[in-house]
Design a protein around this motif. Structure first.
Motif, PDB file in Angstrom:
ATOM      1  N   VAL A 336      35.607  53.668  68.689  1.00 44.50           N
ATOM      2  CA  VAL A 336      34.164  53.371  69.271  1.00 44.50           C
ATOM      3  C   VAL A 336      33.644  51.951  68.221  1.00 44.50           C
ATOM      4  N   VAL A 337      34.834  51.694  67.602  1.00 39.19           N
ATOM      5  CA  VAL A 337      34.921  50.298  66.622  1.00 39.19           C
ATOM      6  C   VAL A 337      35.181  49.471  67.586  1.00 39.19           C
ATOM      7  N   SER A 338      36.174  49.555  68.438  1.00 34.81           N
ATOM      8  CA  SER A 338      37.413  48.602  68.693  1.00 34.81           C
ATOM      9  C   SER A 338      36.321  48.278  70.176  1.00 34.81           C
ATOM     10  N   THR A 339      35.810  49.064  70.830  1.00 36.72           N
ATOM     11  CA  THR A 339      35.392  49.052  72.621  1.00 36.72           C
ATOM     12  C   THR A 339      34.219  48.478  71.876  1.00 36.72           C
ATOM     13  N   ALA A 340      33.862  48.501  70.659  1.00 31.75           N
ATOM     14  CA  ALA A 340      31.986  47.834  70.752  1.00 31.75           C
ATOM     15  C   ALA A 340      33.217  45.933  70.429  1.00 31.75           C
ATOM     16  N   CYS A 341      34.003  45.845  69.847  1.00 30.72           N
ATOM     17  CA  CYS A 341      34.770  44.141  69.882  1.00 30.72           C
ATOM     18  C   CYS A 341      34.765  44.092  71.052  1.00 30.72           C
ATOM     19  N   TYR A 389      40.900  43.218  58.089  1.00 30.71           N
ATOM     20  CA  TYR A 389      40.654  43.728  58.530  1.00 30.71           C
ATOM     21  C   TYR A 389      40.608  43.967  60.369  1.00 30.71           C
ATOM     22  N   GLY A 390      39.853  42.989  60.627  1.00 29.85           N
ATOM     23  CA  GLY A 390      40.175  42.364  61.480  1.00 29.85           C
ATOM     24  C   GLY A 390      41.369  43.493  62.710  1.00 29.85           C
ATOM     25  N   TYR A 391      41.941  43.204  62.310  1.00 26.67           N
ATOM     26  CA  TYR A 391      43.208  44.383  62.742  1.00 26.67           C
ATOM     27  C   TYR A 391      42.438  45.614  63.315  1.00 26.67           C
ATOM     28  N   LEU A 392      41.936  46.318  62.738  1.00 32.10           N
ATOM     29  CA  LEU A 392      41.487  47.070  63.072  1.00 32.10           C
ATOM     30  C   LEU A 392      41.220  47.637  64.583  1.00 32.10           C
ATOM     31  N   ALA A 393      40.287  46.643  64.804  1.00 34.03           N
ATOM     32  CA  ALA A 393      39.432  46.597  65.562  1.00 34.03           C
ATOM     33  C   ALA A 393      40.128  46.336  66.977  1.00 34.03           C
ATOM     34  N   TYR A 394      41.231  45.017  66.707  1.00 32.89           N
ATOM     35  CA  TYR A 394      42.187  45.064  67.760  1.00 32.89           C
ATOM     36  C   TYR A 394      43.084  45.496  68.308  1.00 32.89           C
TER      37      TYR A 394
END
Ligand code: NIG
Ligand code: FE
Length: 412
Positions: A336-341, A389-394
């Motif tokens: 969900v977090v990745s897709t939102a980014c 932490y940006g890597y978690l979304a990337y």
């Protein structure tokens, strides 16, 4: 039992108590401490700070976390996790060109799940749902809202809500329960929708309330499902009995559901893939929170909630999974977090805020969940070694979780 976590590469979402909802610009900031320690005592967060200021502490256990980050567990404020079977055939039908709404008009969709649920015993429903709950907890979710809405009869709705209560007893995950009798019109009421609303208000709702099976009331307010007037009748009756509205609105059409939900002091309005200027104005003049469900947009190929527009208008945004068999057969909040980014152009800071502290507010658990705050429950995710932490979304599609702690205990 005191456990001290040391050398945390970065401790994220460190906030004071009480932790207010984040609106607009405030969502851009994710407070953190690099090279941090975290002390938990029994089930709660006790203190934290920089390793440079680590005091002498008598503890029962020390855990060294070099290279790893710590962030609060996800709060998933909108799911339909209790369901029976699956809707794989409709997935194929959509690949072959049918839309979600066309499938529903042919008697599939929610009614299809209702039929499967009717033919599934309460024990089997519990077992299927528990498996999903355990899976999402290992993906970092420690608070979840679950709706009824595949029963569509007194017996069916109570069966679902009882399963939710049983999950509450069985799991460390904090669970909130929502009564969604008005999810679809059952076949026998096809030509008399008003009678179904009467039945919900006169027969199902009183039982739900007297058996204390739900804290929230939901309605699927949408063309072909329930009108604004239908929703208002249900919200009128349910709020009078103490339930708080959290409603499905503006998924396919903007029909005035947002202004109406605001009138009934809804805690949240969820979906909002289609949104008009007056909807934003209604939200700006309210305490109602906007909940976006990016995996539903991804899975159905429908527009994404214009999250940037909402945040730029100074509103608070919440992210949730919508875990259900028809429009989002995944409850993976990392995705969900990745897709939102990726699709809604949220920054990682905004997405993490939307899935933790704002999400905690969207399900009434902000006193205990959603941030790293002394006194809150020791619910947090320890990541694998990651660069930032940006890597978690990337790093979409991958789950960079080492360990999930719920109420101070590591999940095994
Ligand atoms: O949030 N839109 C209404 N309810 C669910 C889907 C339920 C289903 O298709 O089973 C949703 O998308
Ligand atoms: Fe939903």
């Amino acid at each position: 039992m005191k456990i001290l976590f040391t050398h945390i590469k970065e401790l994220l979402q460190t906030r004071d108590n009480p932790t207010p909802i984040l609106k607009g610009q405030a969502m851009k900031t994710l407070p953190s401490i690099k090279n941090a320690y975290l002390l938990i005592e029994d089930q709660k967060i006790s203190q934290f700070g920089s390793m440079d200021s680590l005091p002498e502490l008598e503890v029962d256990k020390k855990v060294e976390l070099s290279g790893k980050m710590v962030l609060p567990t996800w709060c998933d404020s909108h799911t339909h996790l209790v369901y029976a079977g699956n809707r794989e055939q409709e997935f194929i039908d959509r690949i072959n060109g049918l839309s979600y709404e066309e499938i529903a008009q042919k008697g599939g969709g929610i009614l299809n799940s209702a039929k499967t649920l009717e033919n599934t015993s309460e024990d089997a429903l519990f077992e299927q749902s528990l498996k999903r709950l355990e899976a999402v907890s290992h993906q970092g979710t420690a608070a979840i809202e679950i709706k009824s809405g595949y029963g569509l009869s007194l017996e069916g709705e109570l069966k679902m809500l009882r399963v939710i209560q049983r999950l509450k007893k069985h799991s460390n995950v904090t669970i909130k329960s929502t009564f969604l009798g008005a999810h679809a019109v059952p076949l026998q009421y096809k030509d008399n929708q008003t009678a179904y609303i009467d039945y919900i208000i006169q027969h199902i709702l009183p039982e739900v309330v007297s058996q204390q099976l739900a804290e929230y009331i939901d309605v699927f307010c949408e063309k072909g499902y329930f009108s604004v007037n239908d929703m208002e009748r249900i919200l009128e009756a349910a709020t009078a009995k103490g339930l708080t509205p959290k409603v499905h609105v503006n998924q396919f059409n903007a029909i005035g559901g947002i202004a109406s939900a605001v009138k009934y002091n809804a805690l949240t309005v969820d979906h909002l893939e289609v949104i008009e200027k007056e909807d934003i104005i209604a939200l700006q003049n309210s305490d109602t929170l906007a909940v976006a469900l990016p995996l539903c947009s991804f899975f159905l190929g429908i527009p994404y909630t214009p999250a940037r527009e909402l945040i730029n208008a100074g509103l608070p945004l919440v992210l949730a999974s919508d875990y259900n068999p028809g429009s989002s057969p995944s409850g993976n909040m990392n995705q969900v977090v990745s897709t939102a980014c990726i699709k809604m152009k949220l920054s990682p800071e905004e997405a993490i805020n939307a899935a933790t502290i704002n999400a905690a507010h969207a399900m009434g658990v902000s006193a205990t969940h959603g941030s790293i705050t002394p006194g809150k429950m020791a619910n947090f995710i320890v990541t694998k070694s990651v660069p930032s932490y940006g890597y978690l979304a990337y790093d979409f599609g991958n789950i960079n979780i080492d360990t999930v702690y719920i109420n101070g205990q590591a999940l095994s």
